[in-house]
Write a protein that holds these residues in place. Sequence first.
Motif, PDB file in Angstrom:
ATOM      1  N   PRO A  46      62.245  90.306  27.449  1.00  0.00           N
ATOM      2  CA  PRO A  46      62.073  90.289  28.905  1.00  0.00           C
ATOM      3  C   PRO A  46      60.650  90.666  29.319  1.00  0.00           C
ATOM      4  CG  PRO A  46      64.149  91.311  28.348  1.00  0.00           C
ATOM      5  CD  PRO A  46      63.412  91.103  27.052  1.00  0.00           C
ATOM      6  N   ASN A  47      60.169  89.967  30.336  1.00  0.00           N
ATOM      7  CA  ASN A  47      58.843  90.176  30.917  1.00  0.00           C
ATOM      8  C   ASN A  47      57.705  89.849  29.963  1.00  0.00           C
ATOM      9  OD1 ASN A  47      59.681  90.931  33.575  1.00  0.00           O
ATOM     10  ND2 ASN A  47      60.354  92.858  32.684  1.00  0.00           N
ATOM     11  N   PHE A  48      57.950  88.870  29.077  1.00  0.00           N
ATOM     12  CA  PHE A  48      56.896  88.302  28.243  1.00  0.00           C
ATOM     13  C   PHE A  48      56.916  86.795  28.425  1.00  0.00           C
ATOM     14  CE2 PHE A  48      56.789  92.389  26.282  1.00  0.00           C
ATOM     15  CZ  PHE A  48      55.496  92.501  25.776  1.00  0.00           C
ATOM     16  N   GLN A  49      55.773  86.179  28.173  1.00  0.00           N
ATOM     17  CA  GLN A  49      55.692  84.732  28.265  1.00  0.00           C
ATOM     18  C   GLN A  49      54.897  84.176  27.093  1.00  0.00           C
ATOM     19  OE1 GLN A  49      53.632  83.852  31.957  1.00  0.00           O
ATOM     20  NE2 GLN A  49      51.662  83.708  30.922  1.00  0.00           N
ATOM     21  N   ALA A  50      55.214  82.955  26.733  1.00  0.00           N
ATOM     22  CA  ALA A  50      54.452  82.215  25.728  1.00  0.00           C
ATOM     23  C   ALA A  50      53.752  81.080  26.466  1.00  0.00           C
ATOM     24  CB  ALA A  50      55.368  81.650  24.654  1.00  0.00           C
ATOM     25  N   SER A  51      52.492  80.868  26.121  1.00  0.00           N
ATOM     26  CA  SER A  51      51.717  79.771  26.698  1.00  0.00           C
ATOM     27  C   SER A  51      51.238  78.878  25.569  1.00  0.00           C
ATOM     28  CB  SER A  51      50.496  80.301  27.455  1.00  0.00           C
ATOM     29  OG  SER A  51      50.890  81.084  28.543  1.00  0.00           O
ATOM     30  N   PHE A  52      51.404  77.589  25.757  1.00  0.00           N
ATOM     31  CA  PHE A  52      50.908  76.621  24.801  1.00  0.00           C
ATOM     32  C   PHE A  52      49.863  75.777  25.493  1.00  0.00           C
ATOM     33  CE2 PHE A  52      51.226  72.373  22.784  1.00  0.00           C
ATOM     34  CZ  PHE A  52      50.738  72.729  21.528  1.00  0.00           C
ATOM     35  N   ASP A  53      48.619  75.868  25.022  1.00  0.00           N
ATOM     36  CA  ASP A  53      47.525  75.079  25.565  1.00  0.00           C
ATOM     37  C   ASP A  53      47.491  73.757  24.811  1.00  0.00           C
ATOM     38  OD1 ASP A  53      44.857  73.919  25.835  1.00  0.00           O
ATOM     39  OD2 ASP A  53      44.365  75.782  26.891  1.00  0.00           O
ATOM     40  N   VAL A  54      47.811  72.683  25.496  1.00  0.00           N
ATOM     41  CA  VAL A  54      47.898  71.367  24.887  1.00  0.00           C
ATOM     42  C   VAL A  54      46.534  70.924  24.357  1.00  0.00           C
ATOM     43  CG1 VAL A  54      48.448  68.928  25.327  1.00  0.00           C
ATOM     44  CG2 VAL A  54      49.852  70.723  26.351  1.00  0.00           C
ATOM     45  N   THR A  55      45.476  71.260  25.077  1.00  0.00           N
ATOM     46  CA  THR A  55      44.131  70.838  24.688  1.00  0.00           C
ATOM     47  C   THR A  55      43.677  71.496  23.391  1.00  0.00           C
ATOM     48  OG1 THR A  55      43.594  70.582  27.026  1.00  0.00           O
ATOM     49  CG2 THR A  55      41.747  70.610  25.491  1.00  0.00           C
ATOM     50  N   SER A  56      43.871  72.819  23.289  1.00  0.00           N
ATOM     51  CA  SER A  56      43.414  73.539  22.092  1.00  0.00           C
ATOM     52  C   SER A  56      44.495  73.654  21.029  1.00  0.00           C
ATOM     53  CB  SER A  56      42.936  74.940  22.475  1.00  0.00           C
ATOM     54  OG  SER A  56      44.037  75.734  22.905  1.00  0.00           O
ATOM     55  N   ASN A  57      45.731  73.262  21.379  1.00  0.00           N
ATOM     56  CA  ASN A  57      46.873  73.348  20.463  1.00  0.00           C
ATOM     57  C   ASN A  57      47.157  74.801  20.066  1.00  0.00           C
ATOM     58  OD1 ASN A  57      48.979  72.029  19.129  1.00  0.00           O
ATOM     59  ND2 ASN A  57      47.856  71.993  17.203  1.00  0.00           N
ATOM     60  N   LYS A  58      46.917  75.738  20.995  1.00  0.00           N
ATOM     61  CA  LYS A  58      47.052  77.161  20.715  1.00  0.00           C
ATOM     62  C   LYS A  58      48.266  77.743  21.440  1.00  0.00           C
ATOM     63  CE  LYS A  58      44.371  81.407  20.720  1.00  0.00           C
ATOM     64  NZ  LYS A  58      43.118  82.045  21.088  1.00  0.00           N
ATOM     65  N   LEU A  59      49.066  78.513  20.709  1.00  0.00           N
ATOM     66  CA  LEU A  59      50.240  79.194  21.246  1.00  0.00           C
ATOM     67  C   LEU A  59      49.948  80.686  21.310  1.00  0.00           C
ATOM     68  CD1 LEU A  59      53.270  79.102  22.092  1.00  0.00           C
ATOM     69  CD2 LEU A  59      53.830  79.342  19.664  1.00  0.00           C
ATOM     70  N   THR A  60      50.092  81.282  22.494  1.00  0.00           N
ATOM     71  CA  THR A  60      49.838  82.711  22.673  1.00  0.00           C
ATOM     72  C   THR A  60      50.981  83.336  23.458  1.00  0.00           C
ATOM     73  OG1 THR A  60      48.594  82.304  24.720  1.00  0.00           O
ATOM     74  CG2 THR A  60      47.316  82.452  22.663  1.00  0.00           C
ATOM     75  N   SER A  61      51.067  84.659  23.423  1.00  0.00           N
ATOM     76  CA  SER A  61      52.063  85.363  24.236  1.00  0.00           C
ATOM     77  C   SER A  61      51.403  86.551  24.904  1.00  0.00           C
ATOM     78  CB  SER A  61      53.252  85.818  23.388  1.00  0.00           C
ATOM     79  OG  SER A  61      52.860  86.798  22.464  1.00  0.00           O
ATOM     80  N   ARG A  62      51.993  86.968  26.018  1.00  0.00           N
ATOM     81  CA  ARG A  62      51.501  88.143  26.741  1.00  0.00           C
ATOM     82  C   ARG A  62      52.562  88.631  27.704  1.00  0.00           C
ATOM     83  NH1 ARG A  62      46.755  85.443  30.344  1.00  0.00           N
ATOM     84  NH2 ARG A  62      48.037  84.087  31.606  1.00  0.00           N
ATOM     85  N   LYS A  63      52.359  89.837  28.193  1.00  0.00           N
ATOM     86  CA  LYS A  63      53.261  90.451  29.165  1.00  0.00           C
ATOM     87  C   LYS A  63      53.152  89.694  30.487  1.00  0.00           C
ATOM     88  CE  LYS A  63      55.016  95.003  30.126  1.00  0.00           C
ATOM     89  NZ  LYS A  63      56.367  94.575  29.878  1.00  0.00           N
ATOM     90  N   THR A  64      54.248  89.620  31.209  1.00  0.00           N
ATOM     91  CA  THR A  64      54.271  88.929  32.496  1.00  0.00           C
ATOM     92  C   THR A  64      55.355  89.554  33.379  1.00  0.00           C
ATOM     93  OG1 THR A  64      54.278  86.750  33.542  1.00  0.00           O
ATOM     94  CG2 THR A  64      55.953  87.138  31.857  1.00  0.00           C
ATOM     95  N   ASP A  65      55.542  89.035  34.550  1.00  0.00           N
ATOM     96  CA  ASP A  65      56.627  89.434  35.438  1.00  0.00           C
ATOM     97  C   ASP A  65      57.635  88.299  35.453  1.00  0.00           C
ATOM     98  OD1 ASP A  65      58.339  89.899  37.600  1.00  0.00           O
ATOM     99  OD2 ASP A  65      56.786  90.793  38.826  1.00  0.00           O
ATOM    100  N   GLY A  66      58.714  88.453  34.713  1.00  0.00           N
ATOM    101  CA  GLY A  66      59.729  87.400  34.590  1.00  0.00           C
ATOM    102  C   GLY A  66      60.375  87.040  35.911  1.00  0.00           C
ATOM    103  N   THR A  67      60.535  88.010  36.788  1.00  0.00           N
ATOM    104  CA  THR A  67      61.128  87.746  38.106  1.00  0.00           C
ATOM    105  C   THR A  67      60.194  86.885  38.936  1.00  0.00           C
ATOM    106  OG1 THR A  67      62.315  89.849  38.009  1.00  0.00           O
ATOM    107  CG2 THR A  67      62.078  88.830  40.178  1.00  0.00           C
ATOM    108  N   LEU A  68      58.905  87.190  38.891  1.00  0.00           N
ATOM    109  CA  LEU A  68      57.920  86.402  39.623  1.00  0.00           C
ATOM    110  C   LEU A  68      57.893  84.967  39.110  1.00  0.00           C
ATOM    111  CD1 LEU A  68      55.574  86.270  41.665  1.00  0.00           C
ATOM    112  CD2 LEU A  68      54.071  86.978  39.806  1.00  0.00           C
ATOM    113  N   ALA A  69      57.929  84.799  37.812  1.00  0.00           N
ATOM    114  CA  ALA A  69      57.888  83.451  37.221  1.00  0.00           C
ATOM    115  C   ALA A  69      59.068  82.605  37.672  1.00  0.00           C
ATOM    116  CB  ALA A  69      57.861  83.554  35.704  1.00  0.00           C
TER     117      ALA A  69
END
Length: 146
Positions: A46-69
């Motif tokens: 909970p309250n984490f997100q994964a981001s995949f940048d299509v251009t760089s082909n890079k997958l990262t994760s970081r803390k976020t606000d799941g309710t806001l998302a």
Amino acid sequence: GGLSTRVLGTSFNVQAYSELNKQVVSVQTGRVQVSRDDGENIVLEPNFQASFDVTSNKLTSRKTDGTLAAAWRDGKVVFQRAKADEIAFRLKQHYNIDLIYNESTYKNIEFSAVFSPKTPVEEIANTFSKIYDITYTIKDHRLYLE
């Protein structure tokens, strides 16, 4: 293309539009596993997100606000660490207005805010203007950042 998601919990949000170069999975409750086509994966709490940048082909994760998302489910206009391309996409999506801006000037901005679906685009532009100390004009369904 690029990511698959396996639900290990109950509530999460997926943002994947062909118009944007980034796919984002945010978890509000439970757990979600996000995997790339090559097998690399991240398990999100909970309250984490994964981001995949299509251009760089890079997958990262970081803390976020799941309710806001997930606020878009209530019809809200959500900007969560949004870059200029996503801001332009959201404005077109919700207001049918084009954002005109210099890409090199605004490439490093990140805008976070949530607006009611009834918020006039002028109020969104004014908020953005105050945060980044910029001027703007709106003319013929175009919002110009100067």
